[in-house]
Write a protein that holds these residues in place. Sequence first.
Motif, short mmCIF file in Angstrom:
data_model
loop_
_atom_site.label_atom_id
_atom_site.label_comp_id
_atom_site.label_asym_id
_atom_site.label_seq_id
_atom_site.Cartn_x
_atom_site.Cartn_y
_atom_site.Cartn_z
N ALA A 38 0.84 -1.20 0.00
CA ALA A 38 0.00 0.00 0.00
C ALA A 38 0.88 1.25 0.00
CB ALA A 38 -0.93 0.00 1.21
N LEU A 39 1.96 1.21 0.78
CA LEU A 39 2.87 2.36 0.82
C LEU A 39 3.57 2.53 -0.53
CD1 LEU A 39 4.38 1.88 4.38
CD2 LEU A 39 2.76 3.64 3.65
N GLU A 40 4.00 1.44 -1.12
CA GLU A 40 4.65 1.50 -2.44
C GLU A 40 3.71 2.15 -3.46
OE1 GLU A 40 7.68 -0.19 -3.38
OE2 GLU A 40 7.52 0.16 -5.54
N ALA A 41 2.45 1.75 -3.45
CA ALA A 41 1.48 2.31 -4.39
C ALA A 41 1.27 3.80 -4.15
CB ALA A 41 0.15 1.56 -4.26
N ALA A 42 1.50 4.25 -2.90
CA ALA A 42 1.36 5.67 -2.57
C ALA A 42 2.67 6.43 -2.77
CB ALA A 42 0.89 5.80 -1.12
N GLY A 43 3.71 5.73 -3.24
CA GLY A 43 4.99 6.40 -3.51
C GLY A 43 5.93 6.45 -2.32
N VAL A 44 5.63 5.72 -1.27
CA VAL A 44 6.50 5.71 -0.08
C VAL A 44 7.48 4.55 -0.20
CG1 VAL A 44 6.58 5.46 2.42
CG2 VAL A 44 4.68 6.70 1.35
N LEU A 45 8.75 4.85 -0.26
CA LEU A 45 9.76 3.80 -0.44
C LEU A 45 10.65 3.64 0.79
CD1 LEU A 45 10.82 4.53 -4.13
CD2 LEU A 45 9.08 2.95 -3.28
N ILE A 46 10.71 4.65 1.67
CA ILE A 46 11.55 4.57 2.87
C ILE A 46 10.67 4.18 4.05
CG2 ILE A 46 13.02 5.85 4.47
CD1 ILE A 46 13.82 7.60 2.06
N HIS A 47 11.03 3.08 4.70
CA HIS A 47 10.26 2.57 5.83
C HIS A 47 10.92 2.84 7.16
CE1 HIS A 47 7.54 -0.30 3.43
NE2 HIS A 47 8.05 0.61 2.62
N HIS A 54 21.85 6.16 10.47
CA HIS A 54 20.67 6.89 10.01
C HIS A 54 20.48 6.78 8.49
CE1 HIS A 54 20.67 8.43 14.05
NE2 HIS A 54 21.92 8.80 13.88
N GLN A 55 20.74 5.58 7.97
CA GLN A 55 20.57 5.35 6.54
C GLN A 55 19.17 4.81 6.25
OE1 GLN A 55 23.90 2.75 5.75
NE2 GLN A 55 25.16 4.50 5.13
N PRO A 56 18.58 5.25 5.13
CA PRO A 56 17.21 4.82 4.81
C PRO A 56 17.17 3.36 4.35
CG PRO A 56 18.10 6.15 3.04
CD PRO A 56 19.12 6.18 4.14
N ARG A 57 16.09 2.70 4.70
CA ARG A 57 15.85 1.31 4.27
C ARG A 57 14.40 1.19 3.83
NH1 ARG A 57 20.54 1.33 4.34
NH2 ARG A 57 22.00 0.00 5.46
N GLY A 58 14.16 0.25 2.89
CA GLY A 58 12.81 -0.02 2.42
C GLY A 58 12.69 -1.50 2.12
N VAL A 59 11.71 -1.85 1.31
CA VAL A 59 11.50 -3.26 1.00
C VAL A 59 12.72 -3.82 0.28
CG1 VAL A 59 10.11 -4.86 -0.35
CG2 VAL A 59 9.01 -3.01 0.90
N PHE A 60 13.20 -4.97 0.77
CA PHE A 60 14.35 -5.63 0.14
C PHE A 60 13.95 -7.06 -0.26
CE2 PHE A 60 18.38 -8.06 0.45
CZ PHE A 60 19.01 -7.48 -0.63
#
Length: 103
Positions: A38-47, A54-60
Amino acid sequence: MRITEHPILGKPAEKRTIEFSYDGKTITGLEGEPIAMALEAAGVLIHRYTKKHHQPRGVFCAIGRCTDCVMVVNGQPNVRTCITPLEAGMKVQTQYGLRAKEQ
Ligand code: FES
């Protein structure tokens, strides 16, 4: 972006559109889909942001193994959003280290 028709699986079953909260903003997703999708569809890539650097991470991995997609969900940190079904009214927050940013 969502898959509307898969060459092997065909069309996905119809799902109800629901609202949930992401970092204080109300956005929509499909009931029962993984929160991360749902977040990906809304353009949110950093979780989340890593604790030390303090490095960003998202779906891997997207199968619940790597923990890169963890977020604070309904006040609970370290929820793997790639395998957690979305429910109406959920409160989803970016995780900074081990918790959400104070708002
Ligand atoms: S993306 Fe790896 S656990 Fe969710």
